[in-house]
Design an enzyme around this catalytic site. Structure first.
Site, mmCIF file in Angstrom:
data_model
loop_
_atom_site.group_PDB
_atom_site.id
_atom_site.type_symbol
_atom_site.label_atom_id
_atom_site.label_comp_id
_atom_site.label_asym_id
_atom_site.label_seq_id
_atom_site.Cartn_x
_atom_site.Cartn_y
_atom_site.Cartn_z
ATOM 1 N N SER A 34 34.530 16.256 28.417
ATOM 2 C CA SER A 34 33.583 17.048 28.010
ATOM 3 C C SER A 34 33.288 16.955 26.413
ATOM 4 O O SER A 34 32.058 17.419 25.833
ATOM 5 C CB SER A 34 33.620 18.182 28.718
ATOM 6 O OG SER A 34 32.991 18.046 29.923
ATOM 7 N N LYS A 66 30.361 15.498 25.206
ATOM 8 C CA LYS A 66 28.847 15.895 25.502
ATOM 9 C C LYS A 66 27.984 16.599 23.979
ATOM 10 O O LYS A 66 27.066 16.412 23.951
ATOM 11 C CB LYS A 66 28.931 17.186 26.427
ATOM 12 C CG LYS A 66 29.261 16.638 27.972
ATOM 13 C CD LYS A 66 29.659 17.922 28.522
ATOM 14 C CE LYS A 66 29.964 17.679 30.209
ATOM 15 N NZ LYS A 66 30.282 18.650 30.911
ATOM 16 N N TYR A 69 27.844 7.101 31.553
ATOM 17 C CA TYR A 69 28.503 8.366 31.424
ATOM 18 C C TYR A 69 30.024 8.566 31.734
ATOM 19 O O TYR A 69 30.727 9.075 30.919
ATOM 20 C CB TYR A 69 28.187 9.645 32.770
ATOM 21 C CG TYR A 69 28.678 10.918 32.325
ATOM 22 C CD1 TYR A 69 28.237 11.854 31.515
ATOM 23 C CD2 TYR A 69 29.628 11.296 33.564
ATOM 24 C CE1 TYR A 69 28.835 13.173 31.468
ATOM 25 C CE2 TYR A 69 30.143 12.423 33.563
ATOM 26 C CZ TYR A 69 29.820 13.525 32.530
ATOM 27 O OH TYR A 69 30.248 14.840 32.566
ATOM 28 N N TYR A 114 33.276 26.193 28.649
ATOM 29 C CA TYR A 114 32.775 26.140 30.009
ATOM 30 C C TYR A 114 32.302 27.882 30.472
ATOM 31 O O TYR A 114 31.745 28.572 29.460
ATOM 32 C CB TYR A 114 33.331 25.733 31.023
ATOM 33 C CG TYR A 114 34.058 24.232 30.620
ATOM 34 C CD1 TYR A 114 33.323 23.450 30.513
ATOM 35 C CD2 TYR A 114 35.291 24.344 30.522
ATOM 36 C CE1 TYR A 114 33.933 22.177 30.285
ATOM 37 C CE2 TYR A 114 36.087 23.144 30.344
ATOM 38 C CZ TYR A 114 35.182 21.967 30.132
ATOM 39 O OH TYR A 114 35.822 20.986 29.882
ATOM 40 N N VAL A 117 38.401 17.882 30.036
ATOM 41 C CA VAL A 117 39.167 18.060 30.964
ATOM 42 C C VAL A 117 40.653 17.340 31.103
ATOM 43 O O VAL A 117 41.675 17.301 31.268
ATOM 44 C CB VAL A 117 38.934 17.853 32.648
ATOM 45 C CG1 VAL A 117 38.233 18.933 33.015
ATOM 46 C CG2 VAL A 117 38.254 16.493 32.545
#
Ligand code: GLN
Length: 309
Positions: free
Chosen positions: A65, A68, A193, A245, A263
């Site tokens: 992540s 992102k 992705y 998150y 993660v």
């Protein structure tokens, strides 16, 4: 003054490492399940080029992540904020990163922010290029600029492992496609992705990217303005409000540094105007953040008054 010696940093790493016992490596992507839960390393990169580090900082891990933030910076540079934020929102959610719940209540089905999977999928969809491979190479080239390291690539095995098990991300993508938020074959988006998430680097390289965000998009070593100041500001703001998150609020209170986790156990921290931090500690807490990485940042933030608030 912040931590100037690797010895000082090693002391904090050994204190935080004890917390690895309380975490678990992610295994919903089978390739990530092979990580050693007791690993913990950190690199700090100063704008003048110096690094201070502790632990096995050459060990590679995938961005997951953390990518992102980088894909967001790229599409904001390509399309501008108005275009991007027409399709993805700016609000934090209190839900896990892969939740579909809020998406169904939104009309139109616009993901709440680019740091949750639904929003990140829409952002990745916006990466331009004639093929999945061309779009991926474009993202990789951007990462080469950010790190000033042209050897960085992705881990094929992790990408494949996620591709084979990404049914929740497929579900989010089909939902978004049905509602007109993406208009490409879902399999293409998932290929792109999962490769994006599998981009691989070490703490030193991650700290260098963080340093560029900390320094308003400028790489002081090469003199290049890689991201505009405004886009660096937008990305850092998302890192504060949504980067950890559904633990972002607690993180802002306890630590107060713009940061993004993945993660795989990576955390990228950008201390505004100061330096970049790259952390790798694959044992995660129940929200998917590196358990010892969080502890380490908390120790540093308290000892050196790093909170921006
Ligand atoms: N590739 C991961 C996923 O989509 C990234 C999630 C994460 O790091 N939180 O599930």
């Amino acid at each position: 003054m912040f931590c100037e010696s690797s010895k000082e940093l090693a002391h904090f790493v050994s204190e935080a490492r004890a917390f690895t016992n309380q975490g678990k490596v992610a295994d919903y992507i089978p390739a990530l399940g092979k990580a050693n839960p007791h690993d913990l390393s950190i690199a700090i990169k100063y704008p003048d080029g110096r690094y201070v580090s502790a632990g096995d900082v050459k060990k590679k891990f995938t961005l997951q992540s953390i990518s992102k933030v980088i894909s967001l910076a790229l599409v904001l540079s390509d399309h501008g904020p108005d275009y991007v934020f027409d399709k993805v929102g700016m609000e934090p959610t209190g839900d896990p990163f892969n939740s579909i719940a809020k998406l169904e209540n939104m009309v139109p089905a616009k993901p709440l922010n680019p740091m949750i999977n639904a929003g990140a999928l829409v952002v990745t969809h916006m990466i331009e290029g004639k093929s999945v491979d061309a779009r991926f190479q474009r993202l990789l080239a951007f990462i080469h600029d950010l790190t000033n390291d042209y050897t960085i690539d992705y881990c094929e095995q992790t990408a494949q492992s996620e591709y084979e098990t990404a049914d929740l991300n497929r579900a989010l993508s089909y939902f978004l496609k049905q509602h007109g938020q993406i208009d490409e074959p879902v399999e293409h988006l998932i290929q792109l992705y999962t490769k994006q998430c599998a981009i691989e680097m070490n703490c030193l390289q991650l700290a260098r990217i963080a340093m560029v965000f900390a320094q308003d998009g400028k790489d002081h070593e090469t003199g290049k303005q890689i991201i505009s100041k405004d886009i660096a500001r937008i990305c850092k703001t998302f890192m504060v409000t949504c980067g950890m998150y559904n633990a972002s609020g607690e993180f802002a209170i306890k630590i107060g540094i713009p940061a993004k986790s993945g993660v795989s156990g990576g955390i990228m921290g950008a201390v505004p105007g100061k330096f970049g931090i790259g952390i790798f500690g694959p044992a995660l807490d129940d929200k998917g953040n590196s358990i010892a990485g969080l502890k380490l940042l908390e120790l540093l933030s308290k000892n050196y008054s790093l909170s921006m608030f």
